[in-house]
Design a protein around this motif. Structure first.
Motif, PDB file in Angstrom:
ATOM      1  N   LEU A   1      40.945  -1.361 -24.327  1.00 12.56           N
ATOM      2  CA  LEU A   1      41.833  -0.228 -24.586  1.00 12.56           C
ATOM      3  C   LEU A   1      43.298  -0.644 -24.546  1.00 12.56           C
ATOM      4  N   GLU A   2      43.624  -1.497 -23.588  1.00  7.69           N
ATOM      5  CA  GLU A   2      45.027  -1.865 -23.392  1.00  7.69           C
ATOM      6  C   GLU A   2      45.554  -2.832 -24.445  1.00  7.69           C
ATOM      7  N   LYS A   3      44.713  -3.284 -25.339  1.00 10.75           N
ATOM      8  CA  LYS A   3      45.208  -4.031 -26.493  1.00 10.75           C
ATOM      9  C   LYS A   3      45.981  -3.098 -27.425  1.00 10.75           C
ATOM     10  N   ILE A   4      45.717  -1.791 -27.293  1.00  9.92           N
ATOM     11  CA  ILE A   4      46.374  -0.796 -28.152  1.00  9.92           C
ATOM     12  C   ILE A   4      47.245   0.167 -27.352  1.00  9.92           C
ATOM     13  N   VAL A   5      46.732   0.661 -26.233  1.00  6.86           N
ATOM     14  CA  VAL A   5      47.500   1.625 -25.430  1.00  6.86           C
ATOM     15  C   VAL A   5      47.539   1.179 -23.966  1.00  6.86           C
ATOM     16  N   PRO A   6      48.727   1.128 -23.369  1.00  4.96           N
ATOM     17  CA  PRO A   6      48.804   0.803 -21.942  1.00  4.96           C
ATOM     18  C   PRO A   6      48.308   2.002 -21.117  1.00  4.96           C
ATOM     19  N   LEU A   7      47.646   1.705 -20.013  1.00  9.98           N
ATOM     20  CA  LEU A   7      47.103   2.766 -19.163  1.00  9.98           C
ATOM     21  C   LEU A   7      47.476   2.524 -17.708  1.00  9.98           C
ATOM     22  N   THR A   8      47.847   3.588 -17.018  1.00  8.29           N
ATOM     23  CA  THR A   8      48.036   3.496 -15.567  1.00  8.29           C
ATOM     24  C   THR A   8      46.654   3.499 -14.931  1.00  8.29           C
ATOM     25  N   ASP A   9      46.589   3.176 -13.645  1.00  6.54           N
ATOM     26  CA  ASP A   9      45.306   3.217 -12.941  1.00  6.54           C
ATOM     27  C   ASP A   9      44.713   4.627 -12.966  1.00  6.54           C
ATOM     28  N   ALA A  10      45.560   5.642 -12.792  1.00  8.93           N
ATOM     29  CA  ALA A  10      45.084   7.037 -12.810  1.00  8.93           C
ATOM     30  C   ALA A  10      44.557   7.415 -14.196  1.00  8.93           C
ATOM     31  N   GLU A  11      45.259   6.980 -15.239  1.00 10.80           N
ATOM     32  CA  GLU A  11      44.795   7.267 -16.601  1.00 10.80           C
ATOM     33  C   GLU A  11      43.460   6.582 -16.876  1.00 10.80           C
ATOM     34  N   PHE A  12      43.349   5.339 -16.444  1.00 12.08           N
ATOM     35  CA  PHE A  12      42.089   4.634 -16.691  1.00 12.08           C
ATOM     36  C   PHE A  12      40.942   5.266 -15.900  1.00 12.08           C
ATOM     37  N   ALA A  13      41.217   5.716 -14.689  1.00 13.20           N
ATOM     38  CA  ALA A  13      40.188   6.413 -13.906  1.00 13.20           C
ATOM     39  C   ALA A  13      39.721   7.661 -14.654  1.00 13.20           C
ATOM     40  N   PHE A  14      40.663   8.385 -15.260  1.00 12.06           N
ATOM     41  CA  PHE A  14      40.324   9.559 -16.064  1.00 12.06           C
ATOM     42  C   PHE A  14      39.458   9.159 -17.264  1.00 12.06           C
ATOM     43  N   VAL A  15      39.819   8.080 -17.938  1.00 14.23           N
ATOM     44  CA  VAL A  15      39.031   7.578 -19.069  1.00 14.23           C
ATOM     45  C   VAL A  15      37.595   7.313 -18.622  1.00 14.23           C
ATOM     46  N   CYS A  16      37.444   6.634 -17.507  1.00 22.04           N
ATOM     47  CA  CYS A  16      36.107   6.236 -17.032  1.00 22.04           C
ATOM     48  C   CYS A  16      35.192   7.424 -16.748  1.00 22.04           C
ATOM     49  N   THR A  17      35.773   8.560 -16.384  1.00 22.98           N
ATOM     50  CA  THR A  17      34.945   9.737 -16.091  1.00 22.98           C
ATOM     51  C   THR A  17      34.232  10.264 -17.335  1.00 22.98           C
ATOM     52  N   HIS A  18      34.636   9.821 -18.509  1.00 24.90           N
ATOM     53  CA  HIS A  18      34.067  10.333 -19.753  1.00 24.90           C
ATOM     54  C   HIS A  18      32.966   9.451 -20.339  1.00 24.90           C
TER      55      HIS A  18
END
Length: 187
Positions: free
Chosen positions: A9-26
Motif C-alpha cells: 500500500l505504501e508504494k502508493i499512499v503513506p499510512l500512519t500506524d492508526a490508518e493501517f490498523a483501520f485498513v487491517c480491520t477490513h
C-alpha cells in the motif's frame, strides 16, 4: 501477512500506524491449498484477493469447454473476477491455486467502508485499477500483434520468476500457443 500489505500500500499512499490498523480491520486472512478454488464459474464472488504468498490462475472456460488462461497472480498482486465482484453477479471466471496460497480478502462492503473511512485508499485503488487496465491493454496488444517468440521473450523479461513456477503447459496456454510451440521456443 499484514507487513506485506502495508509495504504494498505504501508504494502508493503513506499510512500512519492508526490508518493501517483501520485498513487491517477490513481484510480477512485465508489460506488455500494447491488446486483449491477461490472463485468458481457461475458462483457469487465475495472478495477481491491480495496475494500474500502463493500463485493463482484466472481462467475463462468457453461454451465448448475449452479453458482460456487470462492471468496469473503471485505475491503482491490483486485478483478476482472484478466484474462479478463489483456488480455482485455470478462469476464468469474461475480462480484456482497453483500453489498453497495465503491471501487477504476484501469484501465489497469492506472495500466501500474502507474507502469512505480513509479516502486515500480510494486513490490507492484508483492507481491499481489504472495500472491493471494498462497491463490488460498491453497483454491484449501483445496477443494481437506479436509472434509467439516475441510473447515468450516479453514474458521472460517482465516476469522471469513466473516461468520457474508454472508448467510449460500453463505457460503455453497463457501465451496462446501450443505446448509443442512453446517447447521449440523455450530451451
Amino acid at each position: 501477512m499484514q507487513h506485506r500489505l502495508r509495504e504494498h500500500l505504501e508504494k502508493i499512499v503513506p499510512l500512519t500506524d492508526a490508518e493501517f490498523a483501520f485498513v487491517c480491520t477490513h481484510f480477512v486472512s485465508k489460506r488455500y491449498k494447491k488446486h483449491q478454488f477461490l472463485i468458481q464459474e457461475n458462483a457469487p464472488v465475495q472478495y477481491v484477493y491480495f496475494v500474500v504468498s502463493g500463485l493463482l490462475k484466472l481462467v475463462y472456460t468457453d461454451d465448448a469447454g475449452k479453458p482460456h488462461l487470462l492471468s496469473f497472480a503471485m505475491e503482491d498482486w490483486w485478483e478476482s473476477d472484478f466484474q462479478a465482484y463489483y456488480t455482485q453477479t455470478a462469476a464468469v471466471f474461475s480462480l484456482e491455486c497453483l500453489e498453497d496460497t495465503e491471501v487477504l480478502c476484501l469484501s465489497l462492503a469492506s472495500y466501500r467502508a474502507l474507502c469512505a473511512g480513509l479516502p486515500k485508499m480510494e486513490r490507492f485503488f484508483l492507481e491499481k485499477s489504472i495500472l491493471g487496465s494498462i497491463a490488460a491493454q498491453q497483454r491484449l496488444l501483445l496477443l494481437l500483434t506479436t509472434t509467439a517468440k516475441q510473447r515468450y521473450e516479453q514474458l521472460l523479461k517482465q516476469q522471469p520468476a513466473l516461468v520457474q513456477r508454472v508448467s510449460k503447459t500453463l505457460l503455453a496456454s497463457y501465451l496462446g500457443v501450443s505446448r509443442e510451440t512453446l517447447s521449440r521456443l523455450a530451451p
